[in-house]
Design a protein around this motif. Structure first.
Motif, short mmCIF file in Angstrom:
data_model
loop_
_atom_site.label_atom_id
_atom_site.label_comp_id
_atom_site.label_asym_id
_atom_site.label_seq_id
_atom_site.Cartn_x
_atom_site.Cartn_y
_atom_site.Cartn_z
N PHE A 123 83.28 70.20 3.46
CA PHE A 123 82.07 69.71 2.62
C PHE A 123 82.55 68.57 1.64
O PHE A 123 81.73 67.67 1.47
N ARG A 124 83.63 68.72 0.93
CA ARG A 124 83.98 67.71 -0.25
C ARG A 124 84.39 66.42 0.44
O ARG A 124 84.51 65.50 -0.43
N THR A 125 84.82 66.33 1.83
CA THR A 125 85.24 65.15 2.16
C THR A 125 83.93 64.26 2.82
O THR A 125 83.92 63.08 3.28
N ASP A 127 80.14 62.51 2.92
CA ASP A 127 79.02 61.68 2.11
C ASP A 127 77.80 62.62 2.18
O ASP A 127 77.57 63.65 2.94
N THR A 128 77.18 62.14 1.28
CA THR A 128 75.92 62.93 0.97
C THR A 128 75.10 63.30 2.08
O THR A 128 74.45 64.34 1.98
N THR A 129 74.80 62.27 2.90
CA THR A 129 73.90 62.64 4.06
C THR A 129 74.33 63.61 5.05
O THR A 129 73.78 64.64 5.30
N ALA A 130 75.70 63.61 5.30
CA ALA A 130 76.49 64.26 6.14
C ALA A 130 76.57 65.90 5.48
O ALA A 130 76.55 66.91 6.17
N GLN A 131 76.65 65.82 3.79
CA GLN A 131 76.76 67.17 3.27
C GLN A 131 75.28 67.90 3.36
O GLN A 131 75.48 69.02 3.85
N THR A 132 74.36 67.24 3.35
CA THR A 132 73.09 67.54 3.75
C THR A 132 72.99 68.57 4.98
O THR A 132 72.40 69.32 5.29
N GLY A 133 73.53 67.66 6.10
CA GLY A 133 73.42 68.04 7.25
C GLY A 133 74.20 69.22 7.85
O GLY A 133 73.87 69.84 8.64
N SER A 134 75.23 69.61 6.70
CA SER A 134 76.25 70.76 6.90
C SER A 134 75.79 72.07 6.24
O SER A 134 76.57 73.23 6.35
N TYR A 135 74.66 71.96 5.62
CA TYR A 135 74.18 73.19 4.78
C TYR A 135 74.03 74.41 5.93
O TYR A 135 74.39 75.62 5.26
N THR A 178 69.15 72.49 -3.74
CA THR A 178 68.58 71.11 -3.65
C THR A 178 69.55 69.86 -3.53
O THR A 178 68.79 68.86 -3.71
N GLY A 179 70.84 70.33 -3.53
CA GLY A 179 71.41 69.15 -3.23
C GLY A 179 72.94 69.46 -3.33
O GLY A 179 73.14 70.50 -3.54
N PRO A 180 73.86 68.48 -3.15
CA PRO A 180 75.29 68.84 -3.16
C PRO A 180 75.99 69.73 -4.22
O PRO A 180 76.79 70.54 -4.08
N ARG A 181 75.40 69.42 -5.63
CA ARG A 181 75.91 69.84 -6.62
C ARG A 181 75.57 71.49 -6.71
O ARG A 181 76.49 72.18 -7.19
#
Length: 241
Positions: A123-125, A127-135, A178-181
């Motif tokens: 997850f930490r590697t 980008d923001t778009t890909a992070q959202t898709g990995s939830y 609601t977000g990566p944080r």
């Protein structure tokens, strides 16, 4: 009869999935005729599915017996999480106690921790778009943790009550992250709960569980304030507090 039962189950699973994922938004009307046409089912299995969802608290009826997706309100969310905070941390503590004397209980929790660490590293590697898709991968670990606690809890009344609340909490999951944080914070909270159980530390497991639920509740409140489907008179009261 078996065919109708199977159709009802299929309709139920579809509607439940749509409600939990918020594809069917809180407050949306549920027309038996329209749903039947969309799902290729007669009114009987649709009616049976709606009634089953109503028993789970995901559907309610307004005057005139018109079914709708149960609304989400700030007051209702707070009440739910206050109740969860009475139950789930206690269950986690009891599982930690049992696990300290029975290693077999800890197997699923060790597996979940390994999956969590793998997800965290990936997850930490991204980008923001890909992070959202990995939830969804994290949701699977989170759901696995909740199910493992229920399965390992030796108090059948406590386990059953927690399990019965799952339908109410799953659809809120999409609002609490609601977000990566927040995702990373929730990840750390689950890591703490898993490690406490694996280490047989009942006190730490209970504290970590209570902290996670409190943080999730705050995230939900922040999210609901900005949404248009938080309805009900209790919203104004809660916002004023």
């Amino acid at each position: 009869m078996a065919r109708a039962t199977g159709k009802s189950e299929a309709v139920y699973e579809r509607l439940k999935g749509d409600i939990e994922s918020l594809r069917l938004r809180p407050g949306a009307k549920l027309s038996e005729v329209q749903l039947g046409e969309e799902l290729g089912a007669s009114r009987t299995p649709v009616r049976e599915a709606i009634r089953r969802l109503a028993r789970e608290g995901l559907v309610d009826f307004v005057p005139g017996e018109i079914a709708r997706v149960a609304p989400i309100s700030l007051g209702g969310v707070r009440a739910l999480y206050e109740f969860r905070m009475l139950l789930e941390p206690r269950a986690a503590a009891s599982v930690a106690t049992v696990g300290s004397t029975d290693e077999r209980v800890l197997v699923p929790f060790r597996e979940l921790l390994a999956r969590l660490e793998e997800f965290d590293e990936t997850f930490r590697t991204l980008d923001t778009t890909a992070q959202t898709g990995s939830y969804q991968r994290f949701y699977e670990v989170s759901e696995g943790f909740d199910q493992a606690v229920v399965a390992a809890c030796r108090n059948p009344y406590l386990a059953r009550t927690i399990a019965d609340l799952r339908s109410q909490t799953v659809r809120l999951r999409h609002l609490s992250h609601t977000g990566p944080r927040r995702m990373l914070t929730s990840l750390e909270e689950h890591r703490a709960m898993l490690k406490a159980i694996i280490q047989g530390d009942a006190e730490a497991a209970e504290a970590a569980g209570r902290h996670h639920l409190a943080q999730t509740l705050q995230a939900l409140i922040d999210s609901l304030v900005g949404q248009d489907f938080a309805v009900g008179a209790d919203v104004r009261v809660d916002l004023a507090q």
